[in-house]
Design a protein around this motif. Structure first.
Motif, PDB file in Angstrom:
ATOM      1  N   PHE A 340       0.829  -1.187   0.000  1.00 17.08           N
ATOM      2  CA  PHE A 340       0.000   0.000   0.000  1.00 17.08           C
ATOM      3  C   PHE A 340       0.874   1.253   0.000  1.00 17.08           C
ATOM      4  O   PHE A 340       1.871   1.323   0.742  1.00 17.08           O
ATOM      5  N   GLY A 341       0.498   2.223  -0.812  1.00 17.87           N
ATOM      6  CA  GLY A 341       1.113   3.534  -0.733  1.00 17.87           C
ATOM      7  C   GLY A 341       0.404   4.376   0.303  1.00 17.87           C
ATOM      8  O   GLY A 341      -0.828   4.363   0.394  1.00 17.87           O
ATOM      9  N   VAL A 342       1.160   5.114   1.106  1.00 24.95           N
ATOM     10  CA  VAL A 342       0.597   5.884   2.221  1.00 24.95           C
ATOM     11  C   VAL A 342       0.974   7.353   2.040  1.00 24.95           C
ATOM     12  O   VAL A 342       2.157   7.697   1.981  1.00 24.95           O
ATOM     13  N   SER A 343      -0.028   8.228   1.953  1.00 27.13           N
ATOM     14  CA  SER A 343       0.256   9.656   1.814  1.00 27.13           C
ATOM     15  C   SER A 343       0.676  10.240   3.158  1.00 27.13           C
ATOM     16  O   SER A 343       0.460   9.630   4.209  1.00 27.13           O
ATOM     17  N   HIS A 344       1.264  11.442   3.134  1.00 26.71           N
ATOM     18  CA  HIS A 344       1.758  12.056   4.373  1.00 26.71           C
ATOM     19  C   HIS A 344       0.631  12.533   5.279  1.00 26.71           C
ATOM     20  O   HIS A 344       0.887  12.951   6.414  1.00 26.71           O
ATOM     21  N   GLU A 345      -0.626  12.460   4.815  1.00 24.36           N
ATOM     22  CA  GLU A 345      -1.765  12.883   5.640  1.00 24.36           C
ATOM     23  C   GLU A 345      -2.690  11.715   5.970  1.00 24.36           C
ATOM     24  O   GLU A 345      -3.783  11.919   6.488  1.00 24.36           O
ATOM     25  N   ALA A 346      -2.249  10.496   5.689  1.00 27.22           N
ATOM     26  CA  ALA A 346      -3.158   9.354   5.755  1.00 27.22           C
ATOM     27  C   ALA A 346      -3.464   8.890   7.178  1.00 27.22           C
ATOM     28  O   ALA A 346      -4.577   8.486   7.473  1.00 27.22           O
ATOM     29  N   ASP A 461     -10.763   2.013   2.624  1.00 24.82           N
ATOM     30  CA  ASP A 461     -11.929   2.770   3.081  1.00 24.82           C
ATOM     31  C   ASP A 461     -11.666   3.446   4.419  1.00 24.82           C
ATOM     32  O   ASP A 461     -12.218   4.510   4.708  1.00 24.82           O
ATOM     33  N   ALA A 462     -10.829   2.816   5.239  1.00 28.44           N
ATOM     34  CA  ALA A 462     -10.550   3.371   6.567  1.00 28.44           C
ATOM     35  C   ALA A 462      -9.635   4.589   6.492  1.00 28.44           C
ATOM     36  O   ALA A 462      -9.667   5.447   7.384  1.00 28.44           O
ATOM     37  N   PHE A 463      -8.823   4.684   5.420  1.00 30.30           N
ATOM     38  CA  PHE A 463      -7.860   5.784   5.288  1.00 30.30           C
ATOM     39  C   PHE A 463      -7.872   6.275   3.842  1.00 30.30           C
ATOM     40  O   PHE A 463      -7.439   5.553   2.930  1.00 30.30           O
ATOM     41  N   SER A 464      -8.351   7.499   3.647  1.00 31.14           N
ATOM     42  CA  SER A 464      -8.486   8.033   2.285  1.00 31.14           C
ATOM     43  C   SER A 464      -7.140   8.233   1.602  1.00 31.14           C
ATOM     44  O   SER A 464      -7.061   8.273   0.378  1.00 31.14           O
ATOM     45  N   GLY A 465      -6.073   8.358   2.362  1.00 30.19           N
ATOM     46  CA  GLY A 465      -4.761   8.585   1.778  1.00 30.19           C
ATOM     47  C   GLY A 465      -3.962   7.320   1.528  1.00 30.19           C
ATOM     48  O   GLY A 465      -2.747   7.387   1.301  1.00 30.19           O
ATOM     49  N   ILE A 466      -4.610   6.156   1.568  1.00 27.92           N
ATOM     50  CA  ILE A 466      -3.914   4.889   1.340  1.00 27.92           C
ATOM     51  C   ILE A 466      -4.461   4.219   0.088  1.00 27.92           C
ATOM     52  O   ILE A 466      -5.677   4.116  -0.090  1.00 27.92           O
ATOM     53  N   THR A 467      -3.583   3.770  -0.787  1.00 28.56           N
ATOM     54  CA  THR A 467      -3.976   3.103  -2.035  1.00 28.56           C
ATOM     55  C   THR A 467      -3.178   1.815  -2.192  1.00 28.56           C
ATOM     56  O   THR A 467      -2.051   1.691  -1.693  1.00 28.56           O
ATOM     57  N   LEU A 468      -3.767   0.854  -2.910  1.00 21.66           N
ATOM     58  CA  LEU A 468      -3.065  -0.398  -3.195  1.00 21.66           C
ATOM     59  C   LEU A 468      -2.135  -0.183  -4.381  1.00 21.66           C
ATOM     60  O   LEU A 468      -2.562   0.163  -5.476  1.00 21.66           O
TER      61      LEU A 468
END
Length: 550
Positions: A340-346, A461-468
């Motif tokens: 998963f990629g994690v943004s700095h605001e996730a 769904d739990a974290f808008s700043g996280i993507t697969l």
């Protein structure tokens, strides 16, 4: 009640207070032992938080109003005048609060020759406070309202996850203190104990479902039973016994409201009908609901003591399901790896990394009741900066500085809401988690026989700043030493494995130690003697497996 809480009730508390050397030290001990505050609450209160309602004093700590004995309220006002401030009364860190209590215990041990004082922590003082209220006859719902505890079971801080012996002994004695145990109650205790004993032979969740439903439906006290599993799409009925499928669907439809309440509140519920009383029981591990057990009982035959038995049984089933799922993932030859990629605001760690201009790396996790203990290494930042940030944010429930090592500055964190916890609760295992001021990456493993889409959807769904970012099937990295790990996994109980992992990641085996046994016990919510017992047993099994395994 037992252990150090009983020791404090038997006069140890007053001897501990006599070992305090300053007004501040005495006030800290009293705030923990007579008001029931956690260290993170002690460091935030001021004299203005003491309020009087209808002649009774309370201390407003935000989430609740703790009962404040009048003499402690007087001590707070007196100390505030002596330091001439309306700000925080105790201007030190949470860790310093724990250290001050430990230092006081050491002085009491030196003065009395009783080494039990050396094991006393702030948690033991909170347990003493709650047990004193119970012993004084305070209604249990009031005890929960004015203390830091949120469930009745938490009032006894030295109990391991429930087993059949505890069901048979504690609940039977609980019933006998009110009325002579009824025949039905004794049979219910026996059935629950038998189910708990049979769970030890289960190797899959399906085995657990079948054992529970078949054994309960065969008992004269219960007419039917079914189990629903919590999935990404909600509850799914897995197993039933003593009732036909069509009839079960009708029962589930008519019980929809109590089923929803059971899962939302994680509390046992009942619904009375003409032909049966339907009882729905959460299958929980800590704060995680693994599903629901439904039971049909003859109308008007179940009472509160029997509901207590079934509540404990539900917790035991939840622990058993979680244990087999973790063992299955640990021993799998092939797993699905998710990146998963994690943004700095996730989430809290990437936000902290961006705020403090540093990086964090997950070193290890230890499952505990109610969540995870996360051991995190920080780089390019000072310990004080991390501690100050952690105390100021609600997203971090507890933080403890462990020490310095080659990986960075090590902290123990208990997180309210984190991708680590969400992925683990969804059935995955975190392989790595690294974040810096620009974001980060979370890598996890899941079993090949679970719904990948459900897991991914749950996390994103739990974290808008996280993507697969990636998904691949891979050989499990521990396959080469599978025999050793499989043998050890069979040998260790869930609690022994938890204690051993916490001691390892917490620096207990370093020299000098980064964590004391008392600190680990406080983090795991057990007494110090219990922790040392589990730790020694786990070490013995680990060494025996290592030296005896060909």
């Amino acid at each position: 009640m037992g252990g150090l809480a009983q020791f404090l009730c038997d006069g140890g508390y007053e001897r501990l207070r006599r070992a305090t050397r300053t007004h501040r030290g005495d006030l800290i001990v009293r705030l923990c032992g007579e008001v029931g505050l956690r260290p993170k609450e002690v460091v935030t209160i001021s004299s203005n938080d003491a309020i009087e309602i209808d002649g009774v004093w309370f201390l407003d700590v935000g989430v609740r109003k703790a009962y404040l004995p009048a003499d402690v309220a007087h001590a707070i006002r007196k100390y505030a005048r002596s330091i001439d401030t309306e700000e925080a009364l105790v201007d030190v860190s949470e860790r310093r609060i724990q250290m001050l209590v430990r230092e006081c215990g050491n002085r009491a041990a030196d003065a009395t020759g009783d080494d039990r004082f050396r094991e006393i922590s702030t948690r033991d003082l909170r347990a003493f406070h709650a047990c004193q209220l119970v012993a004084d006859g305070v209604n249990l719902s009031v005890v929960l309202a004015v203390t830091a505890y949120n469930r009745l079971a938490a009032l006894e801080p030295y109990i391991d996850p429930p087993d059949q012996e505890r069901i048979a002994s504690t609940l039977d004695s609980k019933q006998s203190t009110v009325d002579p145990p009824s025949t039905r109650f004794r049979r219910a205790v026996t059935v629950a104990a038998d189910v708990g004993k049979e769970l030890t032979a289960a190797s899959t969740s399906s085995d657990i479902h079948e054992i529970v439903c078949d054994r309960l439906a065969d008992a004269d006290e219960y007419r039917f039973a079914w189990i629903e599993e919590a999935t990404g799409d909600g509850l799914v009925a897995r197993t039933h016994a003593g009732v036909e499928r069509d009839a079960l669907e009708r029962i589930r439809s008519e019980s929809e409201a109590v089923i929803a309440t059971t899962l939302d509140d994680q509390e046992i519920q009942t619904r009375n009908a003409e032909t049966a009383t339907v009882v729905t029981i959460p299958l929980s591990e800590g704060q995680t609901a693994r599903g629901l057990l439904g039971i049909g009982v003859p109308p008007n035959e179940i009472d509160q003591p029997e509901l207590d038995v079934l509540t404990v049984l539900g917790t035991q089933i939840g622990h058993a399901i979680a244990a087999v799922e973790r063992k299955r993932l640990l021993l799998a030859d092939t797993v699905i790896e998710l990146t998963f990629g994690v943004s700095h605001e996730a989430a809290v760690l990437p936000v902290a990394a961006a705020t403090l201009d540093c990086s964090f790396e997950l070193v290890g996790v230890v499952p505990v009741d109610g969540g995870l203990l996360c051991y995190v290494a920080a780089r390019n930042v000072t310990p004080d900066a991390v501690l100050e940030y952690a105390v100021a944010t609600d997203a971090i429930e507890d933080v403890r500085f462990v020490g310095d090592n080659n990986e960075g500055i090590l902290f123990e964190l208990s997180l309210h809401h984190s991708p680590i916890l969400v992925l683990t609760e969804a059935g995955g295992r975190v392989q790595s988690y690294e974040v810096d001021p620009h974001g980060g990456r979370l890598v996890g493993e899941i079993s090949t026989d679970v719904d990948v889409r459900d897991i991914v959807t749950t996390v994103t769904d739990a974290f808008s700043g996280i993507t697969l970012d990636a998904k691949r099937e891979t050989e499990h990295e521990i396959a080469t030493d599978m025999g050793f790990r499989e043998t050890l996994a069979d040998e260790l109980t869930e609690r022994q494995a938890t204690v051993l992992r916490s001691a390892y990641f917490g620096g207990y085996f370093e020299w000098p130690r980064d964590s004391t046994g008392e600190e680990l016990a406080d983090s795991l919510d057990v007494s110090s003697p219990t922790l040392h017992h589990h730790l020694r047993t786990a070490q013995q099994k680990l060494l025996r497996t290592f030296f005896d395994d060909p």
